[in-house]
Design a protein around this motif. Structure first.
Motif, mmCIF file in Angstrom:
data_model
loop_
_atom_site.group_PDB
_atom_site.id
_atom_site.type_symbol
_atom_site.label_atom_id
_atom_site.label_comp_id
_atom_site.label_asym_id
_atom_site.label_seq_id
_atom_site.Cartn_x
_atom_site.Cartn_y
_atom_site.Cartn_z
ATOM 1 N N ASN A 6 0.838 -1.200 0.000
ATOM 2 C CA ASN A 6 0.000 0.000 0.000
ATOM 3 C C ASN A 6 0.872 1.249 0.000
ATOM 4 O OD1 ASN A 6 -2.254 1.636 0.153
ATOM 5 N ND2 ASN A 6 -2.437 1.490 2.374
ATOM 6 N N HIS A 7 1.027 1.859 -1.196
ATOM 7 C CA HIS A 7 1.779 3.100 -1.363
ATOM 8 C C HIS A 7 3.191 2.990 -0.775
ATOM 9 C CE1 HIS A 7 -1.693 5.252 -2.923
ATOM 10 N NE2 HIS A 7 -2.413 4.747 -1.940
ATOM 11 N N SER A 9 7.393 2.810 -0.854
ATOM 12 C CA SER A 9 8.585 3.287 -1.553
ATOM 13 C C SER A 9 9.768 2.515 -0.996
ATOM 14 C CB SER A 9 8.791 4.791 -1.340
ATOM 15 O OG SER A 9 7.716 5.526 -1.908
ATOM 16 N N ARG A 21 8.353 3.727 -5.992
ATOM 17 C CA ARG A 21 7.928 4.995 -5.408
ATOM 18 C C ARG A 21 6.403 5.041 -5.393
ATOM 19 N NH1 ARG A 21 10.690 9.964 -5.337
ATOM 20 N NH2 ARG A 21 12.124 9.216 -6.942
ATOM 21 N N ASP A 22 5.817 5.178 -4.181
ATOM 22 C CA ASP A 22 4.361 5.251 -4.020
ATOM 23 C C ASP A 22 3.683 4.118 -4.799
ATOM 24 O OD1 ASP A 22 2.040 6.340 -2.945
ATOM 25 O OD2 ASP A 22 1.683 7.587 -4.710
ATOM 26 N N PHE A 23 4.161 2.924 -4.594
ATOM 27 C CA PHE A 23 3.763 1.750 -5.377
ATOM 28 C C PHE A 23 2.738 0.918 -4.615
ATOM 29 C CE2 PHE A 23 4.479 -2.760 -6.500
ATOM 30 C CZ PHE A 23 4.266 -2.715 -7.867
ATOM 31 N N SER A 24 1.639 0.593 -5.280
ATOM 32 C CA SER A 24 0.608 -0.252 -4.676
ATOM 33 C C SER A 24 0.361 -1.475 -5.551
ATOM 34 C CB SER A 24 -0.710 0.519 -4.500
ATOM 35 O OG SER A 24 -0.554 1.583 -3.582
ATOM 36 N N TYR A 25 0.174 -2.593 -4.886
ATOM 37 C CA TYR A 25 -0.067 -3.840 -5.619
ATOM 38 C C TYR A 25 -0.778 -4.826 -4.702
ATOM 39 C CZ TYR A 25 0.671 -8.054 -8.394
ATOM 40 O OH TYR A 25 0.473 -9.201 -9.120
ATOM 41 N N GLY A 59 4.950 3.574 3.417
ATOM 42 C CA GLY A 59 3.855 2.707 3.042
ATOM 43 C C GLY A 59 3.767 1.478 3.932
ATOM 44 N N ARG A 211 6.696 0.125 -12.256
ATOM 45 C CA ARG A 211 5.283 0.412 -12.505
ATOM 46 C C ARG A 211 4.587 -0.835 -13.059
ATOM 47 N NH1 ARG A 211 4.289 3.487 -16.599
ATOM 48 N NH2 ARG A 211 6.335 3.163 -17.566
#
Length: 248
Positions: A6-7, A9, A21-25, A59, A211
């Motif tokens: 959740n968001h 980095s 960076r600010d990565f959500s999956y 995150g 990404r």
């Protein structure tokens, strides 16, 4: 919701640019998911964060109601991790090693030994259970790793580039085992090899430069292929189109 970044980095050294960076999956809650992408896309970093072997700069990493800040022991019990190099003890047999891992995850000694025999049979290694891990092939070691995950009732299994270095026969055997396991437990498998995108994959996530370029069913991934792509080359074509390598 199953397993979630959740968001987050992350970077390996403070003077380097973040890999994520600010990565959500979010890992799908059932079946086999392929995390596809070239070397350097951020796949192994993503897998390490999901497994709890790397800590994000920002995150949260969560599994249902557990996260790495409030319930790390419970989190790691539910989330199983098979890195590219399976960490085994060369002096232990396959069954001894699986039983040891099950014991570390909370099983009592008797239960761990019984479970080890059962899960080694499930992954097709019953006849190899008494062999030292030092004498097992690369494909067999990867199956030992899956047996370790099954031995302690993991609810999600993470496999990082598990087919790297395997010959075609070993790949086929390993993928058959993964398919059977994914019918019971959600599996996320990272790979840079489009050949690992087997028909039995339920979901495909394509990643590049930190990404997610595509996340959806296998059919929706293949729909990106060029109209003139041969049936056997549709996965390659879809990959090229989404990655901007198509050139058309």
């Amino acid at each position: 919701m199953t397993l979630l970044l959740n968001h987050v980095s992350f970077r390996y050294r403070r003077w380097e640019r973040p890999v994520l960076r600010d990565f959500s999956y979010e890992v799908p809650g059932e079946g086999l998911t392929i995390l596809l992408g070239p070397n350097g896309a951020g796949k192994s970093t993503t897998m390490s964060l999901l497994a709890g072997t790397a800590v994000p700069l920002a995150g949260r990493v969560r599994f249902k109601d557990s996260d790495l800040t409030s319930a790390s022991r419970e989190y790691r019990r539910h989330v199983a991790w098979l890195p590219q190099r399976v960490p085994t003890s060369r002096q232990l047999t396959a069954r001894e090693y699986v039983a040891y891992v099950a014991w570390l995850k909370g099983e009592d000694r008797t239960g761990a030994w019984e479970r080890a025999g059962k899960v080694l049979d499930q992954v097709g290694l019953a006849e190899q259970s008494g062999r030292k891990t030092a004498k097992l092939s690369g494909g067999q070691l990867r199956r030992v790793g899956i047996a370790c995950a099954l031995a302690h009732d993991a609810r999600v299994i993470l496999l990082d580039e598990p087919t790297a270095g395997l010959d075609p026969h070993q790949r086929t055997v390993f993928r058959d085992v993964v398919r059977e396991v994914a019918a019971r437990v959600p599996v996320l498998m990272s790979t840079h090899d489009i050949a690992d995108l087997a028909d039995e994959a339920n979901t495909v996530s394509l990643m590049d430069q930190g990404r997610i370029l595509h996340h959806g069913g296998t059919r929706s991934f293949l729909d990106h292929a060029r109209d003139d792509a041969a049936p056997a080359r549709r996965a390659e074509s879809a990959y090229s189109v989404l990655m901007g390598l198509d050139g058309s």
